[in-house]
Design an enzyme around this catalytic site. Structure first.
Site, short mmCIF file in Angstrom:
data_model
loop_
_atom_site.label_atom_id
_atom_site.label_comp_id
_atom_site.label_asym_id
_atom_site.label_seq_id
_atom_site.Cartn_x
_atom_site.Cartn_y
_atom_site.Cartn_z
N THR A 183 -47.46 31.14 -41.10
CA THR A 183 -47.56 31.05 -42.57
C THR A 183 -46.75 32.10 -43.31
O THR A 183 -46.63 33.24 -42.86
CB THR A 183 -49.04 31.15 -43.01
OG1 THR A 183 -49.74 30.03 -42.51
CG2 THR A 183 -49.21 31.16 -44.51
N GLY A 223 -55.58 23.33 -43.73
CA GLY A 223 -56.16 24.68 -43.75
C GLY A 223 -56.36 25.20 -45.16
O GLY A 223 -56.49 24.44 -46.12
N ASP A 224 -56.35 26.50 -45.27
CA ASP A 224 -56.62 27.15 -46.56
C ASP A 224 -55.38 27.23 -47.45
O ASP A 224 -55.51 27.38 -48.67
CB ASP A 224 -57.13 28.58 -46.33
CG ASP A 224 -56.10 29.41 -45.57
OD1 ASP A 224 -55.55 28.92 -44.57
OD2 ASP A 224 -55.82 30.55 -45.99
N GLY A 247 -57.58 29.41 -41.16
CA GLY A 247 -57.86 28.79 -42.45
C GLY A 247 -59.29 28.38 -42.71
O GLY A 247 -59.78 28.49 -43.84
N1 ASP Z 1 -53.90 29.88 -42.82
C1 ASP Z 1 -53.10 28.91 -42.13
C2 ASP Z 1 -53.94 27.72 -41.79
O1 ASP Z 1 -55.08 27.88 -41.43
C3 ASP Z 1 -52.50 29.43 -40.88
C4 ASP Z 1 -51.87 30.78 -40.99
O2 ASP Z 1 -52.03 31.49 -41.95
O3 ASP Z 1 -51.20 31.14 -40.07
O4 ASP Z 1 -53.44 26.63 -41.86
#
Ligand code: ASP
Length: 351
Positions: A216, A246-247, A270
Site C-alpha cells: 500500500t 480492505g480499509d 485492513g
Molecule cells: N491496508 C491494506 C489492505 O488491507 C493493505 C496494506 O496496507 O498493505 O488492503
C-alpha cells in the site's frame, strides 16, 4: 451607587479586558507539540508497513525504495511550494508510487487468489469533507485519480468493480489491459504462499512471509491555504479471495482528512483498520479529547490496534503542519518533507 454595583462594574470590565478574540488555531490543551504553525505546508508519504528489517531488505532494495520515495515526495513538495493545492500534491505524488513496481499499488499491485489484480483507492479533501473512492478495480492505471474523479465528478463516494472501471473510462482516465499489472515477483510470491497454505503450513507461512498481507501507498499534505488532503492506494492483500476489500477505500478507516484536525492515511491489516475506524479515530481524538496528533496516533496505533492484534501504521499531518509517522510493525516505508525542503526517508523502526 452601591458597593455591590461598583463590584459588578469592576468584574465586567476585568472580564471584558481579559477576553481575547477567538483563536481558531488554539492548540490542543495537552499538546506536546508547537502550538503555532510549524510548517506552512508539508507532505508525508508511506509505501506500506510490514516486516521490513535490515536482515530482510538488501542494500540494493533499500536504496531503490529510498530513491523512489524521494522522487515521489519531491513531486508533491514542488507543487505545494509553488502554491499548488494539497489535492494535486497528493494525487501526483501517489502517481509516482503507483507507476513503480516496488510498491503494492497500481503497477506493483499484489495478486488475488485467482491470479488477478484488484485495486482499491480513496482520497479526502479536508476543506469540505468531500471524499471519493474506488474498490476492486482492474483496468485503471492510476486508481487514485479514479478516486478523485468519483469525489469531484459524481454524486457518490465509493464505486466498485466493473462500474468503477466504466466510470473511470467515461471520465477519460488512462485505461490499461489487466496484464499491465502483471509482475513476475508478485506472482511467484502468491504461488509460494498458496503452496504453503494448501499444505496447511500456516506457521511456516507466517514465519517466512509475515507481511504477505501488506504493501500500500499513501500521502497526506497540507498546502499554503491550510487545506489538508489524504489519499491511499493499494492492491490489497496477497491471496485475497471473494472480492475482498480492505480499509484503503474506506473513508474513516484507510483515509480521513479534516482541516480542523488532521489528515491520515493508513497501511496494515485492513480488517482491523476498518473495525477500529483508525483514520477517523485519530481525527476524533484531536477534536473531542483535545489531544495532540502525536498522542492520538500513538493511542490508536500502539494501544487500540495492538489490543486488537492489528498490525500496521499511519502517516498524518495536523492543521499546524506537524508530521506523524506511527507504526507497530518492524518497519514502514516512509518519507516526509517540511517547508524548508528537509527530506527524511525511513524504512526501519530505529531511524
Ligand atoms: N491496508 C491494506 C489492505 O488491507 C493493505 C496494506 O496496507 O498493505 O488492503
Amino acid at each position: 451607587m452601591t458597593l455591590n454595583n461598583v463590584f459588578t462594574i469592576i468584574f465586567v470590565a476585568v472580564t471584558l479586558l481579559s477576553c481575547k478574540k477567538k483563536d481558531t488555531r488554539t492548540p490542543p490543551s495537552t499538546s506536546i507539540e508547537t502550538p503555532i504553525q510549524v510548517n506552512e505546508f508539508a507532505i508525508v508519504i508511506h509505501g506500506g508497513a510490514g516486516s521490513q528489517t535490515r536482515k530482510n531488505i538488501t542494500p540494493e532494495l533499500d536504496s531503490l525504495i529510498r530513491s523512489k520515495l524521494t522522487e515521489a515526495i519531491t513531486v508533491g513538495h514542488r507543487i505545494l511550494k509553488n502554491g499548488g493545492s494539497s489535492l494535486d500534491a497528493v494525487e501526483k505524488t501517489i502517481h509516482v508510487l503507483e507507476n513503480s513496481p516496488l510498491f503494492n499499488a497500481g503497477k506493483g499491485a499484489v495478486y488475488t487468489n485467482q491470479e488477478t489484480n484488484e485495486m482499491d483507492a480513496s482520497i479526502m479533501n479536508g476543506a469540505n469533507l468531500d471524499a471519493g473512492a474506488v474498490a476492486g478495480i482492474t483496468t485503471i492505471k492510476n486508481p487514485i485519480s479514479a478516486a478523485r474523479k468519483v469525489m469531484e465528478n459524481s454524486p457518490h463516494v465509493l464505486l466498485s468493480g466493473k462500474g468503477a472501471n466504466q466510470f473511470a473510462e467515461e471520465q477519460g482516465l488512462e485505461i490499461v489491459d489487466p496484464s499491465y499489472f502483471a509482475t513476475e515477483k508478485n506472482l511467484r510470491y502468491l504461488r509460494k504462499i498458496k503452496t504453503l497454505e494448501n499444505k496447511k503450513l500456516t506457521a511456516l507461512l507466517t514465519k517466512k512471509y509475515p507481511d504477505y498481507k501488506f504493501g500500500t501507498v499513501g500521502c497526506v499534505a497540507i498546502d499554503k491555504n491550510g487545506n489538508i488532503t489524504a489519499g491511499t492506494s493499494t492492491g490489497g492483500m496477497t491471496n485475497k479471495k471473494w472480492n475482498r476489500i480492505g480499509d484503503s477505500p474506506i473513508i474513516g478507516a484507510g483515509t480521513y482528512a479534516d482541516n480542523n484536525t488532521c489528515g491520515v492515511s493508513s497501511t496494515g491489516h485492513g480488517e482491523y483498520f476498518i473495525r477500529a475506524a483508525v483514520a477517523h479515530d485519530i481525527s476524533a481524538q484531536i477534536e473531542y479529547k483535545k489531544v495532540s496528533l502525536k498522542e492520538a496516533a500513538e493511542n490508536v496505533v500502539q494501544q487500540k490496534l495492538v489490543a486488537l492484534k492489528g498490525d500496521g501504521g499511519i502517516i498524518a499531518i495536523d492543521k499546524y503542519g506537524n508530521i506523524q509517522m506511527e507504526f507497530n510493525t518492524p518497519g514502514m516505508y516512509r518519507a516526509s518533507i517540511n517547508q524548508k525542503g528537509e527530506i527524511y526517508t525511513g524504512i526501519y523502526k530505529d531511524e
